[in-house]
Design an enzyme around this catalytic site. Sequence first.
Site, PDB file in Angstrom:
ATOM      1  CG  ASP A   1      86.718  59.008 102.378  1.00 49.91           C
ATOM      2  OD1 ASP A   1      85.937  58.634 101.476  1.00 49.91           O
ATOM      3  OD2 ASP A   1      86.979  58.324 103.393  1.00 49.91           O
TER       4      ASP A   1
ATOM      5  CG  ASN B   1      90.476  24.626  91.543  1.00 48.78           C
ATOM      6  OD1 ASN B   1      89.303  24.381  91.305  1.00 48.78           O
ATOM      7  ND2 ASN B   1      90.907  25.876  91.557  1.00 48.78           N
TER       8      ASN B   1
ATOM      9  NE  ARG C   1      87.077  21.304  92.025  1.00 46.75           N
ATOM     10  CZ  ARG C   1      86.484  22.203  92.802  1.00 46.75           C
ATOM     11  NH1 ARG C   1      86.641  23.496  92.572  1.00 46.75           N
ATOM     12  NH2 ARG C   1      85.725  21.812  93.808  1.00 46.75           N
TER      13      ARG C   1
ATOM     14  CD  GLN D   1      92.303  26.369  88.465  1.00 46.98           C
ATOM     15  OE1 GLN D   1      93.271  27.065  88.671  1.00 46.98           O
ATOM     16  NE2 GLN D   1      91.063  26.873  88.395  1.00 46.98           N
TER      17      GLN D   1
ATOM     18  CD  GLU E   1      84.995  25.268  95.634  1.00 47.53           C
ATOM     19  OE1 GLU E   1      85.039  25.216  94.391  1.00 47.53           O
ATOM     20  OE2 GLU E   1      84.748  24.279  96.348  1.00 47.53           O
TER      21      GLU E   1
ATOM     22  NE  ARG F   1      81.904  24.987  91.251  1.00 45.90           N
ATOM     23  CZ  ARG F   1      81.408  26.221  91.326  1.00 45.90           C
ATOM     24  NH1 ARG F   1      82.237  27.249  91.427  1.00 45.90           N
ATOM     25  NH2 ARG F   1      80.106  26.440  91.337  1.00 45.90           N
TER      26      ARG F   1
ATOM     27  CG  ASP G   1      85.296  28.807  88.631  1.00 44.36           C
ATOM     28  OD1 ASP G   1      86.115  29.433  87.945  1.00 44.36           O
ATOM     29  OD2 ASP G   1      85.468  28.604  89.843  1.00 44.36           O
TER      30      ASP G   1
ATOM     31  CD  GLU H   1      87.766  37.445  90.359  1.00 43.01           C
ATOM     32  OE1 GLU H   1      87.777  36.208  90.295  1.00 43.01           O
ATOM     33  OE2 GLU H   1      86.897  38.088  90.980  1.00 43.01           O
TER      34      GLU H   1
END
Length: 606
Positions: free
Chosen positions: A19, A237, A246, A248, A311, A360, A365, A560
Amino acid sequence: MQFKVNIETNLQMLLLQEDTDGDKKITIEDKGPQKFELISTEGKSYLVNGTYHLSNLLQELVIAKNEGKTETIIPLSKIEEPPFDRISRMIRDYFWDGLTRTIDKEGIEKIVQDEKSESTEKIIYVPFGDTLAQKYFVKVANEIGNIKVEILPEIITPEYVLSINNKPGILSLALENRNGDIKGIPFVVPGGRFNEMYGWDSYFESIGLMIDGKTHLAKAMADNFDYQIQHYGKILNANRSYYLTRTQPPFFSSLIKEVFENSKEKNIDWLKERLNTAIKEYETVWMVDGKRLTENGLNRYYAEGIGMPPETEEGHFKSILSVFAKKHNLSLDEFETKYASREIIDKELDIYFIHDRSLRESGHDTSNRLEDKCASLNTVDLNSLLYKYETDFAEIISTYFDGTFISSKGKKYSSEYWLEKSGKRKELINKYLWNNEDGIYYDYNIETKKQEIFISATTFYPLWAKICSKEQAEKLVVNILPKLIEKGGVVSCTKESRGIVDENNPQRQWDYPYGWAPHQMLIWKGLLHYGYEKEVLDLIEKWLHMIAQNATDYNGTVPEKYDVVDATHKVFTEYGNVGTEFEYITQEGFGWMNASFQLGLYLLKD
């Protein structure tokens, strides 16, 4: 062959040697010799070669250390495990557990704090009508000592949500009483800073859960959605206080149908209750005139709320707020403070934030496809999902309720009723969204009365929902799909549609060159509906190879999203890339990315 080793000795020697950049990972960016002599407690040695095998050794040592061991037997087969096998096993045996949460005494402290908020208060908001939860969480708060309980009003308005934006908190989810022992019904979070239950993420995560034999967890997700609709009026959401206005993208009918079909015990009462709630959501969230239902009979995303979404990361709205600060002759900080407190009300900026919140709500988003106009669009994706609701309702009622379903309020629904609804929606989709000349579905702008010419991966949602004719599907596959295929799979939109990136048009994460798991998963299934196996095979191989190569090179990273043009997890856009920041070993991956990998392998096996 197995080696019994001292964990700490080998771990420290391995990191010291390999490392070289000190990030507690072994990747292709380290400059070590890429050869490590693993020494057993009996003095035997085994030479581990190459970045991938060295990172596997690091992970196995850390797994054993986390289990409280000082010595462990490491099967060399795990060090040399083929990448596809290893990633799938880690998802199945470790990542889902790392992402599972409960909101109860045991799980509350793991989820109540919010990385997206600067607030240090730990608050749990409980619905007005849930007296069991109110009593339970007051007791838990007293026992733990550092958590506040707030009871929500019976009617939740945008004004109320604005009033609590300075004290954000987690929203309670379903509890169950197990012989007097109250427990939270579990759910899976996406990962990283997304440490709460999200709307459409949960559906895609559930696909992976069911493939991995965890249908009970997918069922629990459906139960928590049911709770949200009953107590918060919608599938949120996510279950944080600032998301109360909200929803989704709607996948509830798909979730309950697939959970029921995958369950060993077919509990018809469970299906009846969930179908009743799904119909309630359809009618009260999506089909209210003037809100998410537009005059032409199609739907739009329309998130209510006031002011800036709290957020978002600091500075996210700097470019737009600077314009309005200048308009009001104020500094940026002064204007932002006064606008947030509603000391200044600017209708033009309020409209911008209606579009932004709706964007969103769409899950995309952010994207140039929807920027500053989302609430004016009948989108292809939303109307495909609602068509799927209508056909799902028809199929469930026909198959399991002899063609007639009576709701809890006594309203009678037939399969024919829902087929008539879906038939009408299909006509409207073809009228307003289908462009026969270009061979593509476009979003329709209800203000300009024109289609928005933007080539997006969402144009393939009608294949997944089985809306297309064979001729329409062929046009999409022949004319549009090649424009969206990149090295790592399907890109969110074409480079031309995204436009030139500059200070006036920043790079947005749901645009070119990025690719996302839900798009891949829906497109694979949609293409299979119409017999395009060869194309699906090609797309799955691109996607899985990209995931596997990045995990091989970067210590098991499963993030992600990806830049599918360069086939890398190294992205440089808003919000960065969740799932890339960890030490030694990723405990979670990322929810829907995990699911896409398992689905891809499952479809390849077929």
